[in-house]
Design an enzyme around this catalytic site. Sequence first.
Site, PDB file in Angstrom:
ATOM      1  N   SER A   1      -5.618 -11.418   4.496  1.00  0.00           N
ATOM      2  CA  SER A   1      -5.979 -10.014   4.286  1.00  0.00           C
ATOM      3  C   SER A   1      -6.970  -9.886   3.148  1.00  0.00           C
ATOM      4  CB  SER A   1      -4.698  -9.234   3.943  1.00  0.00           C
ATOM      5  OG  SER A   1      -5.007  -7.963   3.439  1.00  0.00           O
TER       6      SER A   1
ATOM      7  N   LYS B   1       0.296 -13.416   0.847  1.00  0.00           N
ATOM      8  CA  LYS B   1      -0.915 -13.847   1.554  1.00  0.00           C
ATOM      9  C   LYS B   1      -1.654 -14.888   0.712  1.00  0.00           C
ATOM     10  CE  LYS B   1      -0.383 -11.471   5.245  1.00  0.00           C
ATOM     11  NZ  LYS B   1      -0.014 -12.160   6.497  1.00  0.00           N
TER      12      LYS B   1
ATOM     13  N   LEU C   1      -3.759   5.082   7.008  1.00  0.00           N
ATOM     14  CA  LEU C   1      -4.543   6.292   7.220  1.00  0.00           C
ATOM     15  C   LEU C   1      -4.657   6.715   8.674  1.00  0.00           C
ATOM     16  CD1 LEU C   1      -6.379   8.516   6.102  1.00  0.00           C
ATOM     17  CD2 LEU C   1      -8.311   6.929   6.274  1.00  0.00           C
TER      18      LEU C   1
ATOM     19  N   PHE D   1       0.834 -14.513  13.233  1.00  0.00           N
ATOM     20  CA  PHE D   1       0.796 -13.108  12.823  1.00  0.00           C
ATOM     21  C   PHE D   1       2.113 -12.678  12.165  1.00  0.00           C
ATOM     22  CE2 PHE D   1      -3.116 -11.779  14.674  1.00  0.00           C
ATOM     23  CZ  PHE D   1      -3.260 -12.376  15.920  1.00  0.00           C
TER      24      PHE D   1
ATOM     25  N   ASP E   1       8.572 -13.724  18.729  1.00  0.00           N
ATOM     26  CA  ASP E   1       8.658 -12.510  17.911  1.00  0.00           C
ATOM     27  C   ASP E   1      10.130 -12.117  17.781  1.00  0.00           C
ATOM     28  OD1 ASP E   1       6.285 -10.010  17.366  1.00  0.00           O
ATOM     29  OD2 ASP E   1       8.424  -9.697  16.953  1.00  0.00           O
TER      30      ASP E   1
ATOM     31  N   TYR F   1       3.611  -8.283  -1.287  1.00  0.00           N
ATOM     32  CA  TYR F   1       3.014  -8.547   0.030  1.00  0.00           C
ATOM     33  C   TYR F   1       1.687  -9.291  -0.133  1.00  0.00           C
ATOM     34  CZ  TYR F   1       0.090  -7.976   4.062  1.00  0.00           C
ATOM     35  OH  TYR F   1      -0.782  -8.246   5.090  1.00  0.00           O
TER      36      TYR F   1
HETATM   37  P1  NAD Z   1       3.037  -5.879  13.021  1.00  0.00           P
HETATM   38  O1  NAD Z   1       4.218  -5.601  12.157  1.00  0.00           O
HETATM   39  O2  NAD Z   1       2.656  -4.939  14.080  1.00  0.00           O
HETATM   40  O3  NAD Z   1       3.212  -7.310  13.725  1.00  0.00           O
HETATM   41  C1  NAD Z   1       3.948  -8.343  13.116  1.00  0.00           C
HETATM   42  C2  NAD Z   1       4.922  -8.848  14.171  1.00  0.00           C
HETATM   43  O4  NAD Z   1       5.646  -9.937  13.632  1.00  0.00           O
HETATM   44  C3  NAD Z   1       5.946  -7.793  14.609  1.00  0.00           C
HETATM   45  O5  NAD Z   1       5.989  -7.746  16.013  1.00  0.00           O
HETATM   46  C4  NAD Z   1       7.264  -8.296  14.034  1.00  0.00           C
HETATM   47  O6  NAD Z   1       8.361  -7.990  14.879  1.00  0.00           O
HETATM   48  C5  NAD Z   1       7.011  -9.796  13.962  1.00  0.00           C
HETATM   49  N1  NAD Z   1       7.758 -10.515  12.916  1.00  0.00           N
HETATM   50  C6  NAD Z   1       7.858 -10.206  11.603  1.00  0.00           C
HETATM   51  N2  NAD Z   1       8.607 -11.136  10.968  1.00  0.00           N
HETATM   52  C7  NAD Z   1       8.955 -12.070  11.911  1.00  0.00           C
HETATM   53  C8  NAD Z   1       9.713 -13.262  11.898  1.00  0.00           C
HETATM   54  N3  NAD Z   1      10.295 -13.707  10.779  1.00  0.00           N
HETATM   55  N4  NAD Z   1       9.867 -13.957  13.049  1.00  0.00           N
HETATM   56  C9  NAD Z   1       9.300 -13.509  14.203  1.00  0.00           C
HETATM   57  N5  NAD Z   1       8.577 -12.376  14.293  1.00  0.00           N
HETATM   58  C10 NAD Z   1       8.413 -11.673  13.144  1.00  0.00           C
HETATM   59  O7  NAD Z   1       1.819  -6.150  12.024  1.00  0.00           O
HETATM   60  P2  NAD Z   1       0.263  -6.315  12.344  1.00  0.00           P
HETATM   61  O8  NAD Z   1      -0.425  -5.122  11.771  1.00  0.00           O
HETATM   62  O9  NAD Z   1       0.063  -6.696  13.753  1.00  0.00           O
HETATM   63  O10 NAD Z   1      -0.093  -7.559  11.382  1.00  0.00           O
HETATM   64  C11 NAD Z   1      -0.084  -8.865  11.911  1.00  0.00           C
HETATM   65  C12 NAD Z   1      -0.455  -9.795  10.780  1.00  0.00           C
HETATM   66  O11 NAD Z   1      -1.718  -9.403  10.237  1.00  0.00           O
HETATM   67  C13 NAD Z   1       0.526  -9.775   9.609  1.00  0.00           C
HETATM   68  O12 NAD Z   1       0.639 -11.099   9.101  1.00  0.00           O
HETATM   69  C14 NAD Z   1      -0.166  -8.892   8.573  1.00  0.00           C
HETATM   70  O13 NAD Z   1       0.215  -9.238   7.258  1.00  0.00           O
HETATM   71  C15 NAD Z   1      -1.610  -9.225   8.831  1.00  0.00           C
HETATM   72  N6  NAD Z   1      -2.536  -8.161   8.409  1.00  0.00           N
HETATM   73  C16 NAD Z   1      -2.370  -6.902   8.910  1.00  0.00           C
HETATM   74  C17 NAD Z   1      -3.251  -5.889   8.487  1.00  0.00           C
HETATM   75  C18 NAD Z   1      -3.093  -4.479   8.981  1.00  0.00           C
HETATM   76  O14 NAD Z   1      -3.635  -3.554   8.345  1.00  0.00           O
HETATM   77  N7  NAD Z   1      -2.393  -4.255  10.074  1.00  0.00           N
HETATM   78  C19 NAD Z   1      -4.287  -6.184   7.601  1.00  0.00           C
HETATM   79  C20 NAD Z   1      -4.416  -7.492   7.134  1.00  0.00           C
HETATM   80  C21 NAD Z   1      -3.530  -8.486   7.552  1.00  0.00           C
HETATM   81  C1  WQD Z   2      -6.743   3.466   3.537  1.00  0.00           C
HETATM   82  C2  WQD Z   2      -7.263   4.575   2.660  1.00  0.00           C
HETATM   83  C3  WQD Z   2      -5.642   5.459   1.111  1.00  0.00           C
HETATM   84  C4  WQD Z   2      -2.963   7.240   4.036  1.00  0.00           C
HETATM   85  C5  WQD Z   2      -3.355  -1.413   3.633  1.00  0.00           C
HETATM   86  C6  WQD Z   2      -2.770  -2.596   2.941  1.00  0.00           C
HETATM   87  C7  WQD Z   2      -3.550  -3.835   3.304  1.00  0.00           C
HETATM   88  C8  WQD Z   2      -3.616  -3.957   4.815  1.00  0.00           C
HETATM   89  C9  WQD Z   2      -4.221  -2.716   5.418  1.00  0.00           C
HETATM   90  C10 WQD Z   2      -1.880  -5.454   5.488  1.00  0.00           C
HETATM   91  C11 WQD Z   2      -6.768   4.453   1.215  1.00  0.00           C
HETATM   92  C12 WQD Z   2      -6.073   6.508   2.121  1.00  0.00           C
HETATM   93  C13 WQD Z   2      -4.015   6.559   3.460  1.00  0.00           C
HETATM   94  C14 WQD Z   2      -2.850   8.644   3.846  1.00  0.00           C
HETATM   95  C15 WQD Z   2      -4.852   8.599   2.532  1.00  0.00           C
HETATM   96  N1  WQD Z   2      -2.333  -4.195   5.366  1.00  0.00           N
HETATM   97  N2  WQD Z   2      -4.938   7.231   2.723  1.00  0.00           N
HETATM   98  N3  WQD Z   2      -3.815   9.270   3.091  1.00  0.00           N
HETATM   99  O1  WQD Z   2      -4.306   0.730   1.669  1.00  0.00           O
HETATM  100  O2  WQD Z   2      -6.624   0.064   2.481  1.00  0.00           O
HETATM  101  O3  WQD Z   2      -4.658  -1.260   3.177  1.00  0.00           O
HETATM  102  O4  WQD Z   2      -3.389  -1.614   5.033  1.00  0.00           O
HETATM  103  O5  WQD Z   2      -2.426  -6.470   5.218  1.00  0.00           O
HETATM  104  O6  WQD Z   2      -2.893  -4.943   2.755  1.00  0.00           O
HETATM  105  O7  WQD Z   2      -2.900  -2.397   1.554  1.00  0.00           O
HETATM  106  O8  WQD Z   2      -4.981   1.006   4.105  1.00  0.00           O
HETATM  107  O9  WQD Z   2      -4.704   2.833   5.703  1.00  0.00           O
HETATM  108  O10 WQD Z   2      -3.018   2.605   3.805  1.00  0.00           O
HETATM  109  O11 WQD Z   2      -5.329   3.393   3.329  1.00  0.00           O
HETATM  110  O12 WQD Z   2      -5.709   9.188   1.855  1.00  0.00           O
HETATM  111  O13 WQD Z   2      -1.912   9.315   4.346  1.00  0.00           O
HETATM  112  O14 WQD Z   2      -6.739   5.816   3.151  1.00  0.00           O
HETATM  113  O15 WQD Z   2      -5.514   6.022  -0.175  1.00  0.00           O
HETATM  114  O16 WQD Z   2      -7.808   4.878   0.363  1.00  0.00           O
HETATM  115  P1  WQD Z   2      -5.179   0.189   2.736  1.00  0.00           P
HETATM  116  P2  WQD Z   2      -4.418   2.490   4.291  1.00  0.00           P
END
Ligand code: NAD
Ligand code: WQD
Length: 344
Positions: free
Chosen positions: A127, A156, A203, A83, A33, A152
């Site tokens: 995602s 993916k 959210l 991740f 990381d 973004y």
């Molecule tokens: P996060 O930002 O908490 O974790 C990502 C980690 O990767 C961080 O610790 C960051 O320091 C590290 N990182 C980023 N770029 C890097 C690089 N080039 N080299 C080494 N480390 C690096 O995010 P998360 O919420 O834990 O998400 C993890 C994965 O899941 C991501 O790929 C994200 O796109 C995907 N994802 C997250 C969500 C969500 O809502 N959290 C939803 C769908 C998919």
């Molecule tokens: C959820 C709902 C907002 C904040 C995002 C990324 C998605 C993934 C997950 C990485 C929506 C509403 C939010 C606030 C609100 N990330 N909201 N007030 O947008 O579904 O997904 O995070 O992969 O790619 O798009 O999640 O938590 O931002 O929003 O009303 O202050 O809550 O409008 O309807 P989202 P979110």
Amino acid sequence: MKDRILVTGGTGYIGSHTVVELQQAGYEVVIVDNLSNSSADVVDNIEAVSGIRPAFEKLDCLDFAGLDGVFAKYPGIKAIIHFAASKAVGESVQKPLLYYRNNIVSLINLLELMPKYHVQGIVFSSSCTVYGQPDKLPVTEEAPIKKAESPYGNTKQINEEIIRDTVASGAPISAILLRYFNPIGAHPSALLGELPNGVPQNLVPYIVQTAIGIREKLSIFGNDYHTPDGTCIRDYINVVDLAKAHVVAISRILEQKQKEKVEVFNIGTGHGLSVLQLVHAFEKATGVKLNYQMAPRRAGDIEQVWADPTLANQKLGWKAETSIEDTLLSAWKWQLRLREKGIQ
Ligand code: NAD
Ligand code: WQD
């Protein structure tokens, strides 16, 4: 000791919870990381939860030579969970090249190194964003991929294609793509959780920061959608349940149970919840009254999406188990712990 697994982004929100579950399943974990969105003390917290300190290398996955050195330093890495990525949708619109470089080149580096070190497979963090606004709900893995709403989301989609093309070219690797819905909550120990940088975009972090007084009130973005209460619907999945799906995916790869060399699974609960329903569930679970107001829609938001997780239930034998109330309570306990530690 079971096989050695490389977890990139392992000090991040989902990664740290997954490292604990891997350790508790007997795997040895190596974290890479660059701490661009997390901190090194997460390694201490992981050890506090699991009792096992994972190997940790502070390294950017864009550093090909550095990554090569990690595989050489830790021989016998059997599989990778990738991740590491930048994940802020809004930021990706402002800084597309940062997102394309970070999220795509880091994957390419890993895929290039896997055959050299006989790494069997990769689990990729995808995602539900790839679906956009599905035509049919709940959404299955067969649903068409729609034009990404953000750079973004596009990274993916592109990464899924890169993995498919690499496997199809005959590379001796397999892959499991996990399409997460909306991960929320924290570890029940309150030693691991989400640490959003700056003002939370998502959210649940915004809710808990409002509840504890860091934010004055929650704005609910839009109450004129075509949903029962007018607010958007999402599939909110407990982060520990999500982490467990990765352990199952890893064992599926290592035990060579995959039916195809690239498999895709929706990782969601299969239930949609509106923003208002989630707010009320938080108030019920915690007893904390939330200050909120209706606000205009947020650009880029889709109206409603929730998973059909049948494939993951049947093929992976995985199912989301934690209730929304317990999940929201875990998020609240984590926020209280941050306050205790003077972090937020
Ligand atoms: P996060 O930002 O908490 O974790 C990502 C980690 O990767 C961080 O610790 C960051 O320091 C590290 N990182 C980023 N770029 C890097 C690089 N080039 N080299 C080494 N480390 C690096 O995010 P998360 O919420 O834990 O998400 C993890 C994965 O899941 C991501 O790929 C994200 O796109 C995907 N994802 C997250 C969500 C969500 O809502 N959290 C939803 C769908 C998919
Ligand atoms: C959820 C709902 C907002 C904040 C995002 C990324 C998605 C993934 C997950 C990485 C929506 C509403 C939010 C606030 C609100 N990330 N909201 N007030 O947008 O579904 O997904 O995070 O992969 O790619 O798009 O999640 O938590 O931002 O929003 O009303 O202050 O809550 O409008 O309807 P989202 P979110």
